[in-house]
Scaffold this active site. Sequence first.
Site, PDB file in Angstrom:
ATOM      1  CB  SER A 123      -5.793  43.022  62.647  1.00  0.00           C
ATOM      2  OG  SER A 123      -6.114  43.953  63.684  1.00  0.00           O
TER       3      SER A 123
ATOM      4  CE1 TYR B  10     -11.104  49.381  66.684  1.00  0.00           C
ATOM      5  CE2 TYR B  10      -9.302  49.281  68.006  1.00  0.00           C
ATOM      6  CZ  TYR B  10     -10.275  48.636  67.559  1.00  0.00           C
ATOM      7  OH  TYR B  10     -10.496  47.429  67.815  1.00  0.00           O
TER       8      TYR B  10
ATOM      9  NE  ARG C  25     -10.062  48.099  63.297  1.00  0.00           N
ATOM     10  CZ  ARG C  25     -11.154  48.913  62.565  1.00  0.00           C
ATOM     11  NH1 ARG C  25     -11.027  50.161  62.127  1.00  0.00           N
ATOM     12  NH2 ARG C  25     -12.333  48.140  61.947  1.00  0.00           N
TER      13      ARG C  25
ATOM     14  CG  ASP D  40     -16.884  41.147  67.998  1.00  0.00           C
ATOM     15  OD1 ASP D  40     -16.630  40.719  69.121  1.00  0.00           O
ATOM     16  OD2 ASP D  40     -17.374  42.409  67.811  1.00  0.00           O
TER      17      ASP D  40
ATOM     18  CD  GLU E 245      -9.499  38.992  70.677  1.00  0.00           C
ATOM     19  OE1 GLU E 245      -9.858  39.464  71.573  1.00  0.00           O
ATOM     20  OE2 GLU E 245      -9.517  37.628  70.779  1.00  0.00           O
TER      21      GLU E 245
END
Lengths: 188, 378
Positions: B276, B194, B272, B17, B274
Amino acid sequence: MKTAQEFRAGQVANIDGSPWVIQKAEFNKSGRNAAVVKMKLKNLLNGMATETVFRADDKFEPIILDRKDVTYSYFADPLYVFMDAEFNQYEVEKSDLEAVLPFIEDGMTDECAAVFYDDKVISIELPNSIEREIIYTEPSVRGDTSGKVMKTARLSTGHELQVSSFCEIGDSIEIDTRTGEYKSRVKA
Amino acid sequence: MRATWDIFCRVIDNFGDIGVTWRLARQLSQEHNFSVRLWVDDLQAFQRICPAVAMQVDWQTIEGVQIARWYDEFVVTADLVSADVVIEAFACQLPESYIDLMRSKQKVLWLNLEYLTAESWAAECHALPSLQAGGLQKYFFFPGFTEQTGGLLREAKLLDLRDALQRTELRAQFLATLDVQVKADERLISLFSYANPSLLGWFEALSSDSKINHLLVLQGPALALLAQYFELPELHGKQIYQRGNLKVQVLPYIQQEDFDRLLWSCDFNCVRGEDSFVRAQWAAKPFVWQIYPQQEDVHLDKLAAFLSIYNKGLSSDVKAVLEDAWLAWNTAGDIGRAWPQLIKHEESLQKHAIQWSAQQRKLPDLVTKLACFYQDWL
């Protein structure tokens, strides 16, 4: 108050002080916990139509409208005509039927509900479950009886949907009108 | 007078974010000369990707962008006015008192910047209005991979900088700043993931490969798995761990510009989320994407939607192994089995990654589209 995702086609919401009938509503998961609902709306005061997007958890006040049981009678281009038990006829514009149009066919006997605003029919609601006949589909896949393998089938309205691969031309199928999805094959 | 933009960012978890909104804020300010204020509720996460962020202050200016700490209890001071354009990033809820400020201003463009998806419905919803009370004008803005969407974040000089690094000694110089020395016959791989228990099988596949795989691991859950793999309590930076043909090096938290350089420098990137994910595409290198997991596996639809457009132009066998590997990566599948099949096609994947990046470059970037949207709205 109801969230945007709880509204269905045919229902009316008070948005910024005006009554808007929902002609079509599509729910989409966006990301993480976000989701959006794309709606086709028509303003019942001035007839203005718009496409709009809401967050699924945006809240609006629902407007409760009068309903009357009706059945489909005939199509008189460009109007669809429905009739109640007292033989009163109600004309509905195609744009007000968008969500249910794929399932409106000649000779249908489903008990529908006409929704009124200001004494005018603004939408038609179908029963949650209806039966329709398949007029075309590819031949069945031999050996698959699980119902998990799907294929495309066409209804008399031209509408296509996914059905179990064992369904055949002439079969009656049960459809959930809230989602537009096939539920099961109806045993003869 | 310069138009003012307020961007609201709530950090849910990780760095996606804040990563996206910080890039967005800088680009709006530096390339389009808007006056930009970024409201952030978690300065600690912000500091990880931008070390210049001071933790103790409520207001600060970095690279021309005003940064404001966003407290849960949003206080509207007498001098606070709504910006001309207000972006709520990823459907974060704007403070009610700020919405009141927007209502009191004559004309405000309110944008909900949504998550990135290749699903067709996003293009259908892009730039549509969202009716609001009090005459506020809100629109949904969907980033995406086609002309019909809002585009991808891409700074004006990004790809020139990438090309310069990939074609010159700059690569080796940059890697040296991370204490990374890579030999010509080694495959350099970045790993940013993740939690994913099936990575253990992948480490084994890398270890038994005929080529040396030099794995650069960014801070995250993969470190614990690697420690488990090497049967150590934990792994430390500055040290190289090796088993078979797998060499592992742990990287510290790095800032955004260095993350880009890292992706450009590697032969293969594992990314992983959005932010990157988009940066890996601009790196023009083969990659695998670990998508943010969602309830009811809806993220797999999103994954399939992206693959269906990314895969165009690949031969059917390469397409099949790529899909197999990405699915294994995202469903705790057998990555150890899928990896050797995938890497056999490294050359085709490399060519394809360059083509994909070039194809996306032809489309206007997200910030340019936002600026145009604002101009059209005016």
